[in-house]
Design an enzyme around this catalytic site. Structure first.
Site, PDB file in Angstrom:
ATOM      1  N   HIS A   1       0.844  -1.202   0.000  1.00 18.57           N
ATOM      2  CA  HIS A   1       0.000   0.000   0.000  1.00 18.57           C
ATOM      3  C   HIS A   1       0.875   1.246   0.000  1.00 18.57           C
ATOM      4  CE1 HIS A   1      -4.258  -1.155   0.505  1.00 18.57           C
ATOM      5  NE2 HIS A   1      -3.700  -2.315   0.752  1.00 18.57           N
ATOM      6  N   PRO A   2       0.428   2.268  -0.716  1.00 20.74           N
ATOM      7  CA  PRO A   2       1.191   3.524  -0.733  1.00 20.74           C
ATOM      8  C   PRO A   2       0.972   4.316   0.556  1.00 20.74           C
ATOM      9  CG  PRO A   2      -0.838   3.801  -1.948  1.00 20.74           C
ATOM     10  CD  PRO A   2      -0.781   2.339  -1.538  1.00 20.74           C
TER      11      PRO A   2
ATOM     12  N   GLU B   1      -8.061   8.116  -6.927  1.00 21.48           N
ATOM     13  CA  GLU B   1      -9.449   8.553  -6.751  1.00 21.48           C
ATOM     14  C   GLU B   1      -9.841   8.554  -5.275  1.00 21.48           C
ATOM     15  OE1 GLU B   1     -11.771   5.909  -9.174  1.00 21.48           O
ATOM     16  OE2 GLU B   1     -11.002   6.769 -11.047  1.00 21.48           O
ATOM     17  N   GLU B   2      -9.472   7.504  -4.560  1.00 18.98           N
ATOM     18  CA  GLU B   2      -9.847   7.381  -3.148  1.00 18.98           C
ATOM     19  C   GLU B   2      -9.176   8.449  -2.297  1.00 18.98           C
ATOM     20  OE1 GLU B   2     -10.449   2.582  -3.736  1.00 18.98           O
ATOM     21  OE2 GLU B   2      -8.601   3.325  -2.835  1.00 18.98           O
ATOM     22  N   GLN B   3      -7.880   8.668  -2.520  1.00 16.22           N
ATOM     23  CA  GLN B   3      -7.179   9.698  -1.746  1.00 16.22           C
ATOM     24  C   GLN B   3      -7.698  11.090  -2.102  1.00 16.22           C
ATOM     25  OE1 GLN B   3      -2.990   9.496  -0.964  1.00 16.22           O
ATOM     26  NE2 GLN B   3      -2.924   7.277  -1.202  1.00 16.22           N
TER      27      GLN B   3
ATOM     28  N   VAL C   1      -2.808   1.958   6.684  1.00 11.15           N
ATOM     29  CA  VAL C   1      -3.876   1.666   5.728  1.00 11.15           C
ATOM     30  C   VAL C   1      -5.209   2.022   6.375  1.00 11.15           C
ATOM     31  CG1 VAL C   1      -5.045  -0.109   4.355  1.00 11.15           C
ATOM     32  CG2 VAL C   1      -2.556  -0.201   4.651  1.00 11.15           C
ATOM     33  N   ILE C   2      -5.985   2.813   5.654  1.00 11.69           N
ATOM     34  CA  ILE C   2      -7.334   3.166   6.080  1.00 11.69           C
ATOM     35  C   ILE C   2      -8.173   3.326   4.818  1.00 11.69           C
ATOM     36  CG2 ILE C   2      -6.919   5.661   6.111  1.00 11.69           C
ATOM     37  CD1 ILE C   2      -8.686   5.736   8.706  1.00 11.69           C
ATOM     38  N   CYS C   3      -9.437   3.019   4.920  1.00  5.97           N
ATOM     39  CA  CYS C   3     -10.339   3.169   3.779  1.00  5.97           C
ATOM     40  C   CYS C   3     -10.610   4.658   3.585  1.00  5.97           C
ATOM     41  CB  CYS C   3     -11.625   2.394   4.026  1.00  5.97           C
ATOM     42  SG  CYS C   3     -12.757   2.440   2.632  1.00  5.97           S
ATOM     43  N   ALA C   4      -9.870   5.267   2.681  1.00  7.52           N
ATOM     44  CA  ALA C   4      -9.952   6.717   2.468  1.00  7.52           C
ATOM     45  C   ALA C   4     -11.357   7.138   2.040  1.00  7.52           C
ATOM     46  CB  ALA C   4      -8.919   7.165   1.435  1.00  7.52           C
TER      47      ALA C   4
END
Length: 174
Positions: A67-68, A86-88, A120-123
């Site tokens: 993961h970045p 897109e998520e970030q 890691v988190i669901c952005a």
């Protein structure tokens, strides 16, 4: 695409379409392809989650390590996967102030030094303020607790990515 179309995809196409539902881990979708036919989107997701859960702890950490960093070098240089970008962006991580970038960079570094994998988190389910707060709070976790928390976040990300690719089955109710 509906679940029937998913089930009819040849192996290579399946991996092409679903290879990044778990960030940079096409091996996971390659492995679950053989579990077809899936009865539903939930069945496909459960197969992916079961595969992840069956991995040894080192395998789970491998998923996390690819993961970045949030709002990190890959976002700044434009080298994130399309999904991560897109998520970030949706979470506002592409519009951080200079002070927020500095804080995020410092916290990301502390986190990686402490746990050995990136935060890691669901952005898509958070914004920049909650992400920064969670990053600070989760730095206090024990390693095993944090690894489990991060894997749960991977599953949330996977869930949302799958929903963008597969049309949920329609209810047969009148």
């Amino acid at each position: 695409m509906d679940i029937g179309s998913v089930n009819s995809l040849p192996y290579e196409d399946f991996v092409d379409v679903f290879g990044n539902v778990v960030e940079k881990c096409p091996l996971i979708t390659a492995a679950v392809w053989s579990r077809r036919p899936f009865s539903s989107l939930a069945d496909l997701e459960a197969s992916i989650n079961d595969f992840i859960d069956a991995l040894p702890e080192s395998g789970k950490e491998g998923i996390l390590r690819v993961h970045p960093d949030l709002a990190g070098r890959d976002l700044q240089s434009g080298t994130l996967t399309r999904e991560s970008r897109e998520e970030q962006g949706q979470a506002g991580l592409d519009t951080l102030t200079t002070a927020e970038v500095s804080r995020m960079t410092r916290l990301n570094t502390e986190y990686k030094d402490h746990f050995g994998f990136p935060f890691v988190i669901c952005a898509r389910k958070n914004n920049k303020a909650t992400i920064l707060r969670q990053l600070e709070e989760r730095l206090r976790n024990e390693r095993t607790i944090e690894r489990a928390c991060a894997i749960d976040e991977v599953k949330k990300i996977c869930h949302l990515r799958l929903q963008r690719l597969v049309v949920p089955e329609m209810s047969n109710k009148l």
